[in-house]
Write a protein that holds these residues in place. Structure first.
Motif, PDB file in Angstrom:
ATOM      1  N   ARG A  45       0.837  -1.202   0.000  1.00 24.84           N
ATOM      2  CA  ARG A  45       0.000   0.000   0.000  1.00 24.84           C
ATOM      3  C   ARG A  45       0.871   1.251   0.000  1.00 24.84           C
ATOM      4  O   ARG A  45       0.631   2.188  -0.762  1.00 24.84           O
ATOM      5  CB  ARG A  45      -0.913  -0.021   1.224  1.00 24.84           C
ATOM      6  N   LEU A  46       1.891   1.286   0.853  1.00 24.22           N
ATOM      7  CA  LEU A  46       2.746   2.462   0.929  1.00 24.22           C
ATOM      8  C   LEU A  46       3.543   2.663  -0.352  1.00 24.22           C
ATOM      9  O   LEU A  46       3.692   3.793  -0.840  1.00 24.22           O
ATOM     10  CB  LEU A  46       3.678   2.357   2.132  1.00 24.22           C
ATOM     11  N   SER A  47       4.061   1.577  -0.926  1.00 21.20           N
ATOM     12  CA  SER A  47       4.844   1.721  -2.157  1.00 21.20           C
ATOM     13  C   SER A  47       3.968   2.145  -3.329  1.00 21.20           C
ATOM     14  O   SER A  47       4.385   2.950  -4.164  1.00 21.20           O
ATOM     15  CB  SER A  47       5.585   0.415  -2.474  1.00 21.20           C
ATOM     16  N   VAL A  48       2.755   1.639  -3.397  1.00 25.71           N
ATOM     17  CA  VAL A  48       1.839   2.033  -4.470  1.00 25.71           C
ATOM     18  C   VAL A  48       1.460   3.507  -4.334  1.00 25.71           C
ATOM     19  O   VAL A  48       1.366   4.225  -5.339  1.00 25.71           O
ATOM     20  CB  VAL A  48       0.589   1.126  -4.481  1.00 25.71           C
ATOM     21  N   GLU A  49       1.264   3.977  -3.107  1.00 26.47           N
ATOM     22  CA  GLU A  49       0.960   5.396  -2.901  1.00 26.47           C
ATOM     23  C   GLU A  49       2.080   6.272  -3.460  1.00 26.47           C
ATOM     24  O   GLU A  49       1.831   7.268  -4.130  1.00 26.47           O
ATOM     25  CB  GLU A  49       0.775   5.697  -1.408  1.00 26.47           C
ATOM     26  N   MET A  50       3.320   5.891  -3.179  1.00 26.77           N
ATOM     27  CA  MET A  50       4.468   6.686  -3.615  1.00 26.77           C
ATOM     28  C   MET A  50       4.614   6.647  -5.142  1.00 26.77           C
ATOM     29  O   MET A  50       4.735   7.680  -5.801  1.00 26.77           O
ATOM     30  CB  MET A  50       5.742   6.158  -2.958  1.00 26.77           C
ATOM     31  N   VAL A  51       4.596   5.455  -5.711  1.00 24.81           N
ATOM     32  CA  VAL A  51       4.817   5.295  -7.148  1.00 24.81           C
ATOM     33  C   VAL A  51       3.676   5.901  -7.960  1.00 24.81           C
ATOM     34  O   VAL A  51       3.916   6.540  -8.995  1.00 24.81           O
ATOM     35  CB  VAL A  51       5.030   3.802  -7.493  1.00 24.81           C
ATOM     36  N   ALA A  52       2.448   5.735  -7.504  1.00 21.36           N
ATOM     37  CA  ALA A  52       1.306   6.262  -8.257  1.00 21.36           C
ATOM     38  C   ALA A  52       1.363   7.780  -8.374  1.00 21.36           C
ATOM     39  O   ALA A  52       1.127   8.334  -9.454  1.00 21.36           O
ATOM     40  CB  ALA A  52       0.002   5.831  -7.599  1.00 21.36           C
ATOM     41  N   ALA A  53       1.687   8.455  -7.281  1.00 19.08           N
ATOM     42  CA  ALA A  53       1.773   9.921  -7.335  1.00 19.08           C
ATOM     43  C   ALA A  53       2.885  10.356  -8.285  1.00 19.08           C
ATOM     44  O   ALA A  53       2.703  11.288  -9.078  1.00 19.08           O
ATOM     45  CB  ALA A  53       2.021  10.478  -5.938  1.00 19.08           C
ATOM     46  N   PHE A  54       4.017   9.687  -8.232  1.00 17.99           N
ATOM     47  CA  PHE A  54       5.142  10.032  -9.096  1.00 17.99           C
ATOM     48  C   PHE A  54       4.800   9.808 -10.569  1.00 17.99           C
ATOM     49  O   PHE A  54       5.059  10.653 -11.424  1.00 17.99           O
ATOM     50  CB  PHE A  54       6.372   9.209  -8.699  1.00 17.99           C
ATOM     51  N   VAL A  55       4.188   8.667 -10.867  1.00 13.25           N
ATOM     52  CA  VAL A  55       3.862   8.329 -12.257  1.00 13.25           C
ATOM     53  C   VAL A  55       2.786   9.261 -12.815  1.00 13.25           C
ATOM     54  O   VAL A  55       2.903   9.741 -13.948  1.00 13.25           O
ATOM     55  CB  VAL A  55       3.427   6.847 -12.364  1.00 13.25           C
ATOM     56  N   VAL A  56       1.758   9.529 -12.033  1.00 15.72           N
ATOM     57  CA  VAL A  56       0.677  10.402 -12.517  1.00 15.72           C
ATOM     58  C   VAL A  56       1.192  11.813 -12.770  1.00 15.72           C
ATOM     59  O   VAL A  56       0.945  12.399 -13.835  1.00 15.72           O
ATOM     60  CB  VAL A  56      -0.506  10.409 -11.514  1.00 15.72           C
TER      61      VAL A  56
END
Length: 104
Positions: A45-56
């Motif tokens: 959950r924490l890694s997806v939060e970080m990566v999703a914001a960066f990618v978007v």
């Protein structure tokens, strides 16, 4: 086959309702939908939060750069914004996961 009696139906419904309630209580926090079941779920959950914001944000910057033909100005700006937003999201979710570890 034999039809279940009314008492068997009532017992089954009670066991099913208790199992659903137990699953709901142990799986999700109502505020942010935070996974409480295990460390692997929390880490994902924490890694997806970080990566999703960066990618978007990076994708948004790339789209603006392509549209305005200004590479790499906006992709760099929005990548930095995405990193900041990702760190904030991770902080917010981690605070919801462990509210006792954060001072208020």
């Amino acid at each position: 086959m034999n039809e279940p009696t009314d008492q068997q139906k009532q017992e089954f419904k009670a066991r099913l309702k208790a199992a659903q309630h137990k699953r709901d209580e142990s799986s999700w926090d109502g505020q942010l939908g935070v996974e409480r079941s295990g460390a692997a779920g929390r880490a994902w959950r924490l890694s997806v939060e970080m990566v999703a914001a960066f990618v978007v944000c990076g994708g948004f910057g790339w789209a603006i750069d392509t549209w305005l033909d200004t590479r790499p100005v906006f992709i760099l700006v929005f990548a930095v914004i995405g990193m900041v937003v990702g760190v904030y999201n991770v902080y917010k979710v981690a605070k919801a996961m462990n509210p006792d570890d954060f001072e208020q």
